[in-house]
Structure formats: structure tokens, C-alpha cells
Design an enzyme around this catalytic site. Structure first.
Site, PDB file in Angstrom:
ATOM      1  N   ARG A 162      14.906   8.146  12.424  1.00  0.00           N
ATOM      2  CA  ARG A 162      14.351   8.265  11.085  1.00  0.00           C
ATOM      3  C   ARG A 162      14.173   9.753  10.778  1.00  0.00           C
ATOM      4  O   ARG A 162      13.949  10.552  11.691  1.00  0.00           O
ATOM      5  CB  ARG A 162      13.003   7.549  10.990  1.00  0.00           C
ATOM      6  N   LYS A 186       7.421   4.838  14.920  1.00  0.00           N
ATOM      7  CA  LYS A 186       6.331   4.231  14.163  1.00  0.00           C
ATOM      8  C   LYS A 186       5.284   3.653  15.107  1.00  0.00           C
ATOM      9  O   LYS A 186       5.601   3.112  16.154  1.00  0.00           O
ATOM     10  CB  LYS A 186       6.876   3.109  13.268  1.00  0.00           C
ATOM     11  N   HIS A 264      18.521   8.208   5.377  1.00  0.00           N
ATOM     12  CA  HIS A 264      18.536   6.835   5.883  1.00  0.00           C
ATOM     13  C   HIS A 264      19.946   6.254   5.888  1.00  0.00           C
ATOM     14  O   HIS A 264      20.249   5.356   6.681  1.00  0.00           O
ATOM     15  CB  HIS A 264      17.601   5.958   5.053  1.00  0.00           C
ATOM     16  N   ARG A 267      21.347   6.837   9.189  1.00  0.00           N
ATOM     17  CA  ARG A 267      20.777   5.887  10.163  1.00  0.00           C
ATOM     18  C   ARG A 267      21.524   4.561  10.079  1.00  0.00           C
ATOM     19  O   ARG A 267      21.865   3.960  11.105  1.00  0.00           O
ATOM     20  CB  ARG A 267      19.287   5.709   9.865  1.00  0.00           C
ATOM     21  N   HIS A 290      13.391  -0.675  16.276  1.00  0.00           N
ATOM     22  CA  HIS A 290      12.939  -1.828  15.499  1.00  0.00           C
ATOM     23  C   HIS A 290      12.063  -2.720  16.376  1.00  0.00           C
ATOM     24  O   HIS A 290      12.439  -3.071  17.490  1.00  0.00           O
ATOM     25  CB  HIS A 290      14.134  -2.657  15.008  1.00  0.00           C
ATOM     26  N   TYR A 299      22.457  -5.657   9.992  1.00  0.00           N
ATOM     27  CA  TYR A 299      23.723  -4.930  10.169  1.00  0.00           C
ATOM     28  C   TYR A 299      24.884  -5.866  10.473  1.00  0.00           C
ATOM     29  O   TYR A 299      26.038  -5.512  10.241  1.00  0.00           O
ATOM     30  CB  TYR A 299      23.567  -3.872  11.267  1.00  0.00           C
TER      31      TYR A 299
END
Length: 337
Positions: A162, A186, A264, A267, A290, A299
Site C-alpha cells: 500500500r 494495517k 493502488h 498494487r 489481506h 483478482y
């Protein structure tokens, strides 16, 4: 109409106090990112403002009141994703209030939101990424800028980080010609991401220039920076906004549409290109950081769409076998040329 629950004595009397206490807990207990906290704050202040005009507050609002607020958001024309995000913030604060004993009930627990549209992420072809990287190598006021730009773009595409993770990288993580980078994601979760040879070369070249500039600055009395991409700004490192503007410049220089390119997007390109070349979905999930495999599974839909397009474009059965390059047309009676 559902009667309002009695508000316990320990509950904050002011909605802004509810929000502030809730956000402090999210930051301290869950390690919520700053951008997440800002989004929660904006959404909850909007809810509080709407309730205030009805002479209500978080402590007295009922399920009917919350549903009326969501209907008002819909009538205002807010996007489905925005309404879903606001309901999520409402559910979070009421879950917290119930756990803290501020409310004896949770008025939002059974409310179902509009859901989110699953839009396929925008991605780039490999040749488009190459053009972006070439543009980064040639963009900048001086050699130092060009080396920094090259390093950032190579790292972003090689790791799928990110942009907030990229700009906040500590320089200590890049020492010793690493094959892997430790990334803080995160919620304070760490993960290891491998570096490609071009990314390692770009990193080594940038470190040499960065360290020389840092030594000169420290010799003049400046404090040393702990960041890989230092800046004189308040954050101490290059900001997400600045890099966003830079990547738009690279897009223009590389002959790409700037609106189709963002940090992004790279990414997404990283994940899509890995999947296209046979990478395991679980491995991609780990690399992207994730928490849920369902987030990574989008994806596979990107890949399905690309494969369908390839079949329609190149498979001989998608065309008339007449030597014509025109695809089949449909009318009421069936296919015609």
C-alpha cells in the site's frame, strides 16, 4: 416506533464525547490506521448532526431513527458504498457502546445495509507498468529525485505494498541489501515481502544518494531521519498525497491516461500479474496483507474477465470462418455478417 433505551449513568452525555472515546479505543486497542479513524470520525459526526436536528443523540436513538437516517442518505443521492460505510461506522460505535455499558441494547445490530458493489479493480498491462517505470527513471529535477522515484516505483510494483506502507518505510528495513522487506501493515500487522533484483538494485542506488544527503544535512545541524524516503514536512517522510501526484506525472510522461493510474493501480497490477503467471491465491493474500481470502479472490474475477476478452478476441470460433476479421453480429433471426 421502538421506545428509546434508558441511558446508563456512565455513558457520555455528548455525542462528540461518544465519538472521541470510541476513536481513542479503536486506536489504542485495535491499532486502527489514522485514515480509518478519520473516516469513522467524519461519518459519525454526520450521523450526530442528523440526530441533533431531530433532538436525538447516540444515547437515545432507536433502530427506527437509524433506519430513517439511512433513508435520508439514500434520498440525498449518496453512493451505495458511502451508505454502507456509514452504517458500518454506526454498527461499530453501538457495538462499542453496548460493550462499555453505555447502552443496554444495540439498536443497529439487526439493520442490514445496502451492501457494496464489487467493482473489479483497475489494473495495468505489463507493458504499461514498464512505461511507468521508464518514466520514473527519467522524471525529477536532479539525479537524487530520479533515483528516489525509480526506487519507489520498483518497490511498489515488486511488493504490492500500500502507498502508506511504502512512504512510511523505515530506513533500517532497507539496510544490508535485503532479499525481503519487513512491512508494517494495517492494524500494526507485520509481513515479509520479497524484493525482485531490479527493486534491490534501485534500493541500493537510492540508499547511497539518500545517505550522502542525510550526512550533509546532519553536519549542518539537522536531525537524522528514520525514514527511507525522508522529507522536511510534518510527517518526516514523503506523503501519500505527494506520491499520488508523482505517479500521475509518470503516467503523463509514459503516455498513459493519468486518471487510469494511481498507487493502488500498481498494487492491483502486482496481484493480477502474479495470478496470471500461476501464483497461488493464498500466497498473494499473504503478500498483500489481506486479512480475509475473500478480499484477494476479487483478482480471480479480473483474470476471468481478461481470459474471456482474449477468447472473444482471438478464438477462431468467435469469428465467421470466411476470412473476415469482423466478429459476428446478432439480429433477431440469429447471427449475420
Amino acid at each position: 416506533m421502538t421506545p428509546p433505551a434508558a441511558q446508563p449513568a456512565n455513558a457520555p452525555q455528548d455525542d462528540l464525547q461518544w465519538i472521541a472515546t470510541f476513536l481513542d479505543a479503536q486506536a489504542a486497542d485495535l491499532g486502527a490506521a489514522r485514515n480509518t479513524l478519520l473516516a469513522y470520525g467524519r461519518d459519525l459526526k454526520d450521523v450526530a448532526s442528523w440526530l441533533g436536528h431531530k433532538n436525538l443523540g447516540f444515547g437515545s436513538a432507536t433502530r427506527d431513527d437509524i433506519e430513517a437516517y439511512l433513508i435520508a442518505c439514500d434520498a440525498e443521492g449518496l453512493a451505495r458504498a458511502t451508505r454502507a460505510r456509514r452504517l458500518s461506522a454506526i454498527k461499530q460505535i453501538y457495538r462499542f457502546a453496548f460493550d462499555e455499558g453505555w447502552r443496554s441494547d444495540n439498536p443497529a445490530i439487526q439493520i442490514k445495509g445496502p451492501g457494496r458493489q464489487k467493482a473489479l479493480p483497475k489494473t495495468l498491462e505489463v507493458i504499461e507498468v514498464d512505461r511507468l517505470l521508464d518514466a520514473a527513471r527519467q522524471s525529477g529535477r536532479n539525479l537524487s529525485d530520479r533515483l528516489r522515484n525509480t526506487c519507489m516505483m520498483e518497490l511498489l510494483y515488486a511488493t504490492g505494498m500500500r502507498v502508506s506502507e511504502l512512504v512510511g518505510l523505515p530506513v533500517a528495513a532497507a539496510r544490508g541489501d535485503p532479499r525481503m522487506l519487513l512491512v508494517l501493515g494495517k492494524g500494526g500487522k507485520e509481513r515479509m515481502v520479497p524484493l525482485s533484483p531490479p527493486a534491490r538494485d534501485a534500493l541500493a542506488a537510492w540508499l547511497t544518494t539518500r545517505d550522502a544527503a542525510e550526512e550533509a544535512a546532519v553536519a549542518k545541524g539537522a536531525a537524522p531521519s528514520r525514514f527511507l524516503f525522508p522529507s522536511r514536512g510534518k510527517s518526516g517522510h514523503l506523503t501519500r498525497h505527494r506520491f499520488y501526484l508523482l505517479i500521475k506525472e509518470f503516467a503523463v510522461a509514459g503516455g498513459l491516461q493519468p486518471e487510469a493510474v494511481s498507487p493502488h493501480t500498481l498494487r492491483h497490477a502486482f496481484a493480477t500479474h502474479l495470478l496470471t503467471n500461476g501464483a497461488d491465491l493464498r500466497a498473494i493474500q499473504a503478500l498483500l496483507g489481506h486479512a480475509d481470502i475473500a478480499t484477494t479472490e476479487i483478482y480471480t474475477h479480473v483474470l476471468d474477465a481478461r481470459l474471456s476478452e482474449l477468447v472473444l478476441e482471438h478464438h477462431p470460433l468467435a469469428r465467421r470462418n470466411t476470412g473476415s476479421d469482423q466478429p459476428l453480429q446478432q439480429d433477431d433471426d440469429g447471427p449475420t455478417e
